[in-house]
Design a protein around this motif. Structure first.
Motif, PDB file in Angstrom:
ATOM      1  N   ALA A 263      -5.237   3.278 -13.437  1.00 31.63           N
ATOM      2  CA  ALA A 263      -5.533   2.538 -12.214  1.00 31.63           C
ATOM      3  C   ALA A 263      -4.314   1.843 -11.667  1.00 31.63           C
ATOM      4  CB  ALA A 263      -6.620   1.505 -12.504  1.00 31.63           C
ATOM      5  N   GLY A 264      -4.363   1.530 -10.425  1.00 31.25           N
ATOM      6  CA  GLY A 264      -3.351   0.672  -9.843  1.00 31.25           C
ATOM      7  C   GLY A 264      -2.330   1.396  -9.013  1.00 31.25           C
ATOM      8  N   PHE A 265      -2.155   0.916  -7.798  1.00 37.42           N
ATOM      9  CA  PHE A 265      -1.079   1.379  -6.945  1.00 37.42           C
ATOM     10  C   PHE A 265      -1.174   2.841  -6.537  1.00 37.42           C
ATOM     11  CE2 PHE A 265       1.650  -1.227  -5.097  1.00 37.42           C
ATOM     12  CZ  PHE A 265       2.425  -2.026  -5.901  1.00 37.42           C
ATOM     13  N   ASN A 266      -2.361   3.392  -6.614  1.00 38.84           N
ATOM     14  CA  ASN A 266      -2.469   4.778  -6.188  1.00 38.84           C
ATOM     15  C   ASN A 266      -2.619   4.841  -4.688  1.00 38.84           C
ATOM     16  OD1 ASN A 266      -2.398   5.821  -8.766  1.00 38.84           O
ATOM     17  ND2 ASN A 266      -4.581   5.490  -9.042  1.00 38.84           N
TER      18      ASN A 266
ATOM     19  N   THR B  41      -8.761 -14.743   1.540  1.00 33.30           N
ATOM     20  CA  THR B  41      -8.764 -13.298   1.766  1.00 33.30           C
ATOM     21  C   THR B  41      -7.718 -12.808   2.746  1.00 33.30           C
ATOM     22  OG1 THR B  41     -10.415 -13.511   3.490  1.00 33.30           O
ATOM     23  CG2 THR B  41     -11.205 -13.108   1.278  1.00 33.30           C
ATOM     24  N   LEU B  42      -7.177 -13.678   3.562  1.00 37.13           N
ATOM     25  CA  LEU B  42      -6.288 -13.144   4.595  1.00 37.13           C
ATOM     26  C   LEU B  42      -5.070 -12.413   4.048  1.00 37.13           C
ATOM     27  CD1 LEU B  42      -6.179 -12.903   7.596  1.00 37.13           C
ATOM     28  CD2 LEU B  42      -4.856 -14.993   7.706  1.00 37.13           C
ATOM     29  N   PRO B  43      -4.285 -12.996   3.161  1.00 39.67           N
ATOM     30  CA  PRO B  43      -3.136 -12.233   2.673  1.00 39.67           C
ATOM     31  C   PRO B  43      -3.569 -10.957   1.967  1.00 39.67           C
ATOM     32  CG  PRO B  43      -3.165 -14.449   1.742  1.00 39.67           C
ATOM     33  CD  PRO B  43      -4.405 -14.299   2.506  1.00 39.67           C
ATOM     34  N   ALA B  44      -4.626 -11.072   1.169  1.00 40.82           N
ATOM     35  CA  ALA B  44      -5.085  -9.900   0.431  1.00 40.82           C
ATOM     36  C   ALA B  44      -5.567  -8.814   1.383  1.00 40.82           C
ATOM     37  CB  ALA B  44      -6.197 -10.292  -0.536  1.00 40.82           C
ATOM     38  N   SER B  45      -6.337  -9.182   2.401  1.00 42.89           N
ATOM     39  CA  SER B  45      -6.842  -8.139   3.278  1.00 42.89           C
ATOM     40  C   SER B  45      -5.733  -7.565   4.139  1.00 42.89           C
ATOM     41  CB  SER B  45      -8.005  -8.615   4.137  1.00 42.89           C
ATOM     42  OG  SER B  45      -7.851  -9.930   4.504  1.00 42.89           O
ATOM     43  N   TYR B  46      -4.747  -8.364   4.462  1.00 49.25           N
ATOM     44  CA  TYR B  46      -3.613  -7.809   5.204  1.00 49.25           C
ATOM     45  C   TYR B  46      -2.989  -6.670   4.413  1.00 49.25           C
ATOM     46  CZ  TYR B  46       1.081  -7.520   7.159  1.00 49.25           C
ATOM     47  OH  TYR B  46       2.256  -7.067   7.695  1.00 49.25           O
ATOM     48  N   VAL B  47      -2.706  -6.926   3.152  1.00 45.31           N
ATOM     49  CA  VAL B  47      -2.096  -5.870   2.345  1.00 45.31           C
ATOM     50  C   VAL B  47      -3.048  -4.696   2.168  1.00 45.31           C
ATOM     51  CG1 VAL B  47      -1.181  -5.293   0.089  1.00 45.31           C
ATOM     52  CG2 VAL B  47      -0.614  -7.465   1.119  1.00 45.31           C
ATOM     53  N   ALA B  48      -4.289  -4.994   1.846  1.00 41.32           N
ATOM     54  CA  ALA B  48      -5.244  -3.906   1.594  1.00 41.32           C
ATOM     55  C   ALA B  48      -5.397  -3.026   2.823  1.00 41.32           C
ATOM     56  CB  ALA B  48      -6.596  -4.474   1.174  1.00 41.32           C
ATOM     57  N   ILE B  49      -5.457  -3.644   3.977  1.00 39.97           N
ATOM     58  CA  ILE B  49      -5.703  -2.849   5.174  1.00 39.97           C
ATOM     59  C   ILE B  49      -4.457  -2.117   5.627  1.00 39.97           C
ATOM     60  CG2 ILE B  49      -6.371  -2.956   7.576  1.00 39.97           C
ATOM     61  CD1 ILE B  49      -8.267  -5.122   6.911  1.00 39.97           C
ATOM     62  N   THR B  50      -3.333  -2.818   5.701  1.00 37.26           N
ATOM     63  CA  THR B  50      -2.177  -2.106   6.249  1.00 37.26           C
ATOM     64  C   THR B  50      -1.640  -1.073   5.284  1.00 37.26           C
ATOM     65  OG1 THR B  50      -0.645  -3.758   5.443  1.00 37.26           O
ATOM     66  CG2 THR B  50      -1.457  -4.039   7.682  1.00 37.26           C
ATOM     67  N   ALA B  51      -1.711  -1.341   4.005  1.00 40.97           N
ATOM     68  CA  ALA B  51      -1.103  -0.383   3.091  1.00 40.97           C
ATOM     69  C   ALA B  51      -2.040   0.745   2.705  1.00 40.97           C
ATOM     70  CB  ALA B  51      -0.614  -1.100   1.845  1.00 40.97           C
TER      71      ALA B  51
ATOM     72  N   ALA C 157      -5.885  -6.794  -4.409  1.00 41.87           N
ATOM     73  CA  ALA C 157      -5.852  -5.950  -3.219  1.00 41.87           C
ATOM     74  C   ALA C 157      -4.648  -5.028  -3.233  1.00 41.87           C
ATOM     75  CB  ALA C 157      -5.837  -6.825  -1.978  1.00 41.87           C
ATOM     76  N   THR C 158      -3.513  -5.528  -3.711  1.00 39.32           N
ATOM     77  CA  THR C 158      -2.319  -4.691  -3.729  1.00 39.32           C
ATOM     78  C   THR C 158      -2.501  -3.499  -4.649  1.00 39.32           C
ATOM     79  OG1 THR C 158      -1.090  -6.724  -3.588  1.00 39.32           O
ATOM     80  CG2 THR C 158       0.163  -4.734  -4.002  1.00 39.32           C
ATOM     81  N   LEU C 159      -3.076  -3.764  -5.812  1.00 37.42           N
ATOM     82  CA  LEU C 159      -3.192  -2.686  -6.775  1.00 37.42           C
ATOM     83  C   LEU C 159      -4.338  -1.743  -6.464  1.00 37.42           C
ATOM     84  CD1 LEU C 159      -2.567  -4.648 -10.055  1.00 37.42           C
ATOM     85  CD2 LEU C 159      -1.080  -2.987  -8.999  1.00 37.42           C
ATOM     86  N   PHE C 160      -5.439  -2.299  -5.999  1.00 33.12           N
ATOM     87  CA  PHE C 160      -6.637  -1.487  -5.946  1.00 33.12           C
ATOM     88  C   PHE C 160      -7.257  -1.381  -4.570  1.00 33.12           C
ATOM     89  CE2 PHE C 160      -6.365  -1.313 -10.330  1.00 33.12           C
ATOM     90  CZ  PHE C 160      -6.319  -2.575 -10.883  1.00 33.12           C
ATOM     91  N   SER C 161      -6.561  -1.831  -3.538  1.00 33.90           N
ATOM     92  CA  SER C 161      -7.060  -1.682  -2.163  1.00 33.90           C
ATOM     93  C   SER C 161      -8.363  -2.428  -1.924  1.00 33.90           C
ATOM     94  CB  SER C 161      -7.208  -0.194  -1.855  1.00 33.90           C
ATOM     95  OG  SER C 161      -7.881  -0.010  -0.663  1.00 33.90           O
ATOM     96  N   LEU C 162      -9.104  -1.977  -0.945  1.00 31.59           N
ATOM     97  CA  LEU C 162     -10.294  -2.699  -0.499  1.00 31.59           C
ATOM     98  C   LEU C 162     -11.266  -2.948  -1.649  1.00 31.59           C
ATOM     99  CD1 LEU C 162     -10.666  -3.459   2.385  1.00 31.59           C
ATOM    100  CD2 LEU C 162     -12.262  -1.583   2.643  1.00 31.59           C
TER     101      LEU C 162
ATOM    102  N   ASN D 246      -9.994   5.258  -0.413  1.00 28.22           N
ATOM    103  CA  ASN D 246      -8.660   5.678  -0.790  1.00 28.22           C
ATOM    104  C   ASN D 246      -8.756   6.990  -1.542  1.00 28.22           C
ATOM    105  OD1 ASN D 246      -6.090   5.966  -1.667  1.00 28.22           O
ATOM    106  ND2 ASN D 246      -6.031   4.070  -2.850  1.00 28.22           N
ATOM    107  N   PRO D 247      -8.493   8.098  -0.885  1.00 31.32           N
ATOM    108  CA  PRO D 247      -8.631   9.384  -1.594  1.00 31.32           C
ATOM    109  C   PRO D 247      -7.661   9.530  -2.751  1.00 31.32           C
ATOM    110  CG  PRO D 247      -8.319   9.699   0.755  1.00 31.32           C
ATOM    111  CD  PRO D 247      -8.059   8.274   0.483  1.00 31.32           C
TER     112      PRO D 247
END
Lengths: 378, 468, 368
Positions: free
Chosen positions: A30-33, B290-300, B410-415, C106-107
């Motif tokens: 997991a992570g960073f995928n 949530t704002l910093p986390a969602s910024y990263v999750a959404i844009t990245a 959020a950085t590691l695992f997205s939404l 996230n695919p």
């Protein structure tokens, strides 16, 4: 081990939990995928498919947006157009991705053009890629491009600030509300292609010179690849029938008097089956509440009734002409078949019945027009 | 005197017995017998509520004064600050308020000897309110007890005095309302204070950690306040207030999550205004977390969440920035933390200049140099501001730290990481107890009888008491 | 008090709909409507019966009743079977949402990644006292249910909805019902069986439950919405082609003037939270059943292994499952698993009835 014995129950439990979670995350890799920063992506805003050659039947064109440091200062509408012929759409996209270097993001793709040449091919096959992909929105618009999708995608009207935005404004309700534009969503296409008893209709976007385009006509298509073109008036009637446009302008030029135009504010239309086995009929009834929009001479309020009658005759005639044209060619965009099926409980035979009935149906149209006023002047 | 009531002896004794019974839990209640030769007099009063120096001067000394001795009764009756209690209940309330009861053997008199609190009480510095009491606790326990008694004229207010710290022997006072507080909770808190084994205990914050409610946890379980009105309100809700010598703050236990988001303002303003402010506060917490986390999750990971215009604008903004979004967010927030931490210690003279430099100029310059995107500045500023909408400091700090956790998720695992991180936080809060009361529970009160902790549930060891 | 029971029922509904919808709108399409109606009727009966049965055993859960009534050789397998059922019930939506996450969020997720994340949160939270779980549930539902209701309304008023497609589907009402669709829909109503553990902490009082018919009706509306809206959006013939029905429907809606354009991204977090709550609840119930099979351990580590070993084992099992089998096969097996719901419920009710009878006779039939 003594250390483990000396822990309080809470801490021991937390330790176990942490271990399990660590194991879970480790074994699942997991992570960073899939982390891709937003500026590392190319946003595909529109896509077009054209007919290619024998070996490579599809020509895929993508319109990508190039991000600007500041959207407000330079009013430039920077875009990139990429094109490739291939045996499949997926193959073309993969090739173009390699060519572009950055990741493609289809999440903002809101419009799909199918070239005129492909409009006669089975649509399910052409659109299959779009249906399957998760990142293509179900609410993307589908339209036919004339002469080719590539031509249409090349257009960039001056007032457009984001690539392909002009089309979105045309199709969406944020922009214009014209009776000649048929907005068809992707899921709508999917539904109507599969459903027995309805055939989808798509608008034709025609590229004119000098960065301009026109949307006037439309196609009715069915799943086996047939297509029928409807001209502007017919498209307008189609929209009126399905009560899809908020305002329609009707031009009456029948030679019985001066030509005039009116704007329909409110349209209510319904139809009824008259299933006499010998003479099946569909009766269309409705009310159109309109205002006079343009006339060649003064219109006295007392004479409104004349105009109403002329408008009624005009609209009813045109409606029946359209319906007969559709019937003769075997298309059913209004969903008569579906309604027939809905009204009948016998699943197996109802569709076969309908297929035999439809060519023999006679149409009658009793739409009434009410002119509520002559505008601001008489 | 008008309306002088001659009370018979048996009734007098009964009154005194009842009063002694009522006030037996208050260690600041004084019941003194004055003897002089054959003369007897009894004085009853609450030491912290009444101005005992005046009492001494005006009532005790004259008793022993040869000149007044035989006429003590007349002397007592002549004092101008005499009041008539209507009945026993009224008498008890007056005692709690700061009156003094004098039994001269022939009569019972009550005198007003209220302590004058208003001078040299400092103003609230940390928790301020626009319209409302502006005073704060002081560093002396007695004075604080007086402040509380003055707002809460309840004879049922019990006061317990203890000391903590084997060497420092700091005075600690426990206040609670006998009728409202849960005796088990009170006993538990007392037990924990008595079991503290530190040599020196100096501040209320330290005390709150020594009380044993998970010092490693981010979430505070004890409320620290400097406002007597908040303490009074909590007393009337059945909570226990702990005062400590040397710190102008009080501890309130047990607490729930919602206490940390309530400001005294909510009671002093109109209903809809206070509701609006309350919603604003919760919204601010949500944004801050949530704002910093969602910024990263959404844009990245998922830029399709935004509208096209916004997505393209952010992409354009970030064009020049050399490093990935999460690093940008993290560095900016760290810079903001440094700024905040430094501003606590800045000398007053440099204070405002430093804020201007740090906030405005550096931010602007950083954007122009292409080190951060301008949208990052907005996000960081919003987060910093919404952090301080939280009325209670300890929760504000907790949120400040927690948002980094969400950012990591959020950085590691997205939404998914963000949503699950929020769920985990809520789950953790729901499982937490504050001195035996559930910490996070909406709409309380209808299941008091349900046991929520291991102790109360009767020792089912297989449940964990809280999550961590 | 009773409202926690209410939450349990609603939770099963919301969390189950996404998964079960795929079943009854999928290939097993013929006769689904009648099956749904029958399931609704059966579900309402179940609701009433469960509440009344459990009311006779205040503060007792199914494990206590079973251990009291049955001899050890019978009680233990019964409770173990219950454990297995609850664990699988909780696991199916997890696998489903894991798949959804891999498609829509996230695919590039690793095969087991979303599942691992869900399991991580579950491992953290599953061993809390039952009441605390209910508080957690309350919060999650209070945020999600209004969103859900809003979504339903929005979809009803969407002008892309084809009412004739829906009518066509309605015209199939008299097709013979099939058991697959019936048990899929029935599963949605089995929220009340969670009382087998939660009865220890909450004691729903049937006398105060006059709103039960209302609750049933609301659930019925939700089932109907979940059935007809996809048909309206994708057509009566086309709906069987759509794989992830709930989310595909969400994707057809747009909030044109809202901050987030695609409704899908509102529905996704909502579903993540409800599925998590559902899996947490189901596994908590399963865990409690499991704990009651064994005698209480005396050491701290014995205690911990009792609780965490099955969790670890289950997680490993799910990992392997996801890796080896791939989603479509798992979905098919899960559909077979649905078939067990009805027999299981009947067995549990039988047990409860048997356990109540002696008390009934002794008390002179004062039951309820």
């Amino acid at each position: 081990m003594r250390f483990l014995r000396g822990l309080s129950p809470k801490t021991a439990e937390n330790l176990v939990k942490a271990l399990i979670v660590a194991a879970l995350l480790f074994f699942s890799d997991a992570g960073f995928n899939g982390y891709t920063d937003i500026e590392q992506r190319f946003f595909v805003l529109a896509m077009g498919i054209d007919k290619g050659t024998e070996e490579e039947p599809y020509e895929v064109t993508l319109k990508l947006s190039v991000p600007q440091p500041s959207l407000s200062s330079n009013n430039e509408n920077e875009y990139l157009l990429l094109s490739k012929r291939s045996r499949s759409i997926a193959g073309a996209v993969a090739f173009l991705k390699a060519k572009a270097g950055k990741e493609f993001d289809f999440g903002h793709m809101r419009i799909i053009f199918i070239g005129d040449g492909l409009a006669g091919e089975p649509w399910l096959k052409t659109l299959d890629w779009f249906f399957r992909r998760r990142d293509v929105q179900n609410v993307a618009y589908v339209a036919v491009a004339r002469p080719t999708a590539k031509e249409v995608l090349r257009l960039h009207p001056d007032y457009e600030r984001i690539p392909a935005n002009a089309f979105l404004l045309s199709f969406g309700s944020e922009g214009t509300e014209s009776p000649y534009i048929v907005s068809t969503y992707l899921f709508d296409m999917h539904r109507n292609l599969f459903e027995r008893g309805v055939d989808p209709v798509v608008s034709i976007v025609e590229a004119l010179g000098r960065n301009q385009y026109e949307i006037r006509d439309s196609y009715v298509v069915n799943e086996s690849g047939g297509k029928l073109e409807l001209n502007a008036v017919e498209t307008g009637l189609f929209n009126i029938f399905l009560m899809r446009s908020e305002r329609s302008t009707l031009v009456v030029d029948d030679g019985l008097g001066m030509p005039f135009a009116m704007t329909a504010d409110e349209i209510h239309l319904d139809y009824r089956f008259d299933m006499n086995p010998n003479r099946p009929a569909i009766v269309i009834r409705g009310d159109v509440y309109a205002q006079m929009e343009e006339a060649s001479e003064r219109v006295e309020p007392q004479r409104l009734a004349d105009f109403e009658r002329r408008a009624e005759r005009h609209i009813n005639e045109k409606m029946i002409q359209l319906l007969v044209k559709l019937q003769r060619n075997g298309f059913d965009p209004f969903g008569f078949g579906l309604r027939y099926r809905a009204a009948h409980m016998d699943q197996e035979s109802e569709w076969e019945e309908w297929r035999m009935i439809y060519p023999n149906v006679s149409f009658s149209s009793r739409i009434r027009v009410r002119l509520s006023g002559t505008g601001t002047i008489k | 005197m008008e309306g002088e009531v001659t009370v018979e002896t048996s009734v007098q004794a009964e009154w005194k017995r009842a009063i002694a019974e009522r006030f037996k839990d208050s260690e600041d209640f004084v019941y003194k017998q004055l003897k002089r030769g054959g003369e007897r007099a009894e004085i009853l009063f609450v030491r912290t509520a009444a101005d005992w120096q005046s009492v001494y001067e005006k009532l005790v000394l004259p008793f022993y004064d040869r000149n007044i001795a035989e006429h003590y009764e007349d002397y007592a009756a002549s004092l101008p600050n005499r009041v008539q209690p209507k009945n026993l209940g009224d008498a008890m309330e007056k005692l709690a308020e700061g009156h003094v009861m004098l039994d001269t053997g022939r009569d019972i008199h009550m005198f007003v000897f209220r302590n004058q609190p208003q001078k040299d009480i400092r103003e609230a510095a940390v928790e301020t309110v626009i319209q409302g009491p502006l005073l704060a606790f002081s560093a002396e326990v007695d004075k604080n007890i007086m402040l509380l008694r003055q707002r809460c004229y309840q004879p049922s207010l019990a006061v317990d005095l203890m000391t903590v710290g084997s060497r420092s022997k700091t005075h600690v006072a426990l206040l609670y309302d006998l009728e409202k507080a849960d005796p088990a909770t009170v006993a538990e808190i007392k037990r924990r204070i008595r079991e503290i084994r530190m040599p020196v205990v100096q501040a209320v914050g330290q005390l709150s950690m020594l009380l044993g409610e998970s010092p490693r946890s981010l979430i505070p379980r004890v409320l620290v306040t400097e406002r007597p009105d908040r303490a009074t309100l909590n007393l009337s809700q059945g909570k226990v207030v702990v005062l400590m010598e040397g710190t102008p703050f009080a501890l309130i236990a047990p607490t729930t999550l919602f206490d940390f988001f309530s400001s005294m303002e909510d009671i002093y303003q109109h209903y809809f205004i206070s509701r609006f402010l309350l919603i604003l506060r919760y919204f601010a917490v949500f944004i801050c977390l949530t704002l910093p986390a969602s910024y990263v999750a959404i844009t990245a990971y998922n830029p399709e969440v935004f509208r096209v215009e916004l997505a393209l604008s952010i992409a354009g903004n970030r064009f020049a920035v050399p490093y990935p979004a999460f690093l940008e967010v993290f560095v900016m927030m760290l810079a903001m933390e440094l700024l905040l931490e430094a501003s606590i210690r800045l000398p007053k003279a440099i204070g405002s200049a430093a804020t201007t430099v740090g906030g405005l100029i550096l931010g602007q310059a950083a954007t122009e140099a292409g080190l951060v995107s301008s949208i990052m500045i907005i996000i960081v500023a919003t987060v910093a501001i919404s952090n301080f909408v939280i009325p209670i400091n300890s929760m504000s700090f907790a949120v400040r730290v927690a948002k980094y956790g969400l950012l990591a998720g959020a950085t590691l695992f997205s939404l998914l990481g963000l949503a699950l991180g929020i769920a985990l936080m809520i789950g953790y809060l729901a499982s937490v107890d504050s001195f035996g009361q559930p910490f996070l529970k909406l709409f309380e009160n209808d299941d008091r009888h349900v046991k929520t902790t291991q102790h109360q549930a009767g020792g089912d060891v297989r449940h964990s008491e809280e999550v961590s | 008090m009773n409202r926690y029971f209410f939450y349990l029922v609603v939770l099963f509904f919301i969390a189950g709909t996404a998964v079960q919808q795929v079943v009854y709108l999928g290939a097993a399409y013929r006769g689904s409507l009648m099956s749904l109606l029958l399931a609704f009727a059966a579900g309402t009966l179940l609701l009433a019966a469960t509440v009344r049965m459990y009311a006779r055993f205040p503060r007792q859960g199914l494990p206590e009743i079973a251990n009291g009534l049955l001899p050890r050789p019978l009680a233990a397998p019964f409770l173990l079977a219950q454990t297995a059922l609850w664990f699988v019930t909780g696991a199916v939506p997890l696998l489903y949402i894991s798949e959804i996450s891999k498609r829509y969020i996230n695919p590039d997720y690793a095969t087991n990644e979303p599942l691992a994340l869900f399991l991580a949160v579950i491992v953290f939270l599953v061993n809390m006292p039952s009441v605390k779980l209910l508080y957690f549930l309350e919060i999650i539902l209070i945020f999600n249910v209004p969103l859900l209701v809003l979504l339903c309304f929005k979809s009803y008023f969407s002008d892309q909805l084809s009412s004739y497609s829906m009518l066509e589907a309605a015209s199939r009402i008299f097709e013979a019902p099939n058991y697959g669709a019936f048990s899929a829909a029935f599963m949605l109503f089995t929220g009340c069986t969670a009382l087998s553990v939660f009865n220890r902490s909450i004691a729903p009082d049937p006398a105060k439950m006059r709103y039960l018919p209302l609750l049933s009706f609301a659930c019925f509306l939700l089932v109907m919405t979940a059935y007809f809206i996809p048909i309206g959006m994708f057509g009566a013939d086309g709906v069987a082609q759509v794989n992830y029905v709930w989310f595909a429907v969400a994707d057809t809606l747009r909030m044109q003037y809202g901050f987030i354009d695609r409704v899908l991204f509102v529905v996704l977090p909502m579903n993540i939270l409800t599925t998590l709550a559902f899996a947490l609840t189901a596994w908590h119930v399963g865990l409690e059943h499991w704990k009651s099979v064994w005698p209480a351990p005396r050491t701290v580590w014995g205690n911990l292994s009792l609780v965490y070993l099955p969790l670890a084992a289950m997680s490993a099992f799910l990992f392997v499952l996801e890796n080896q089998l791939g989603f479509s096969r798992i979905a098919r097996y899960a559909n077979y698993w649905n078939l067990w719901h009805v027999p299981n419920v009947l067995i549990v009710l039988l047990l409860l009835w048997l356990a109540a009878r002696p008390a009934d006779r002794a008390a002179g039939g004062t039951g309820n």
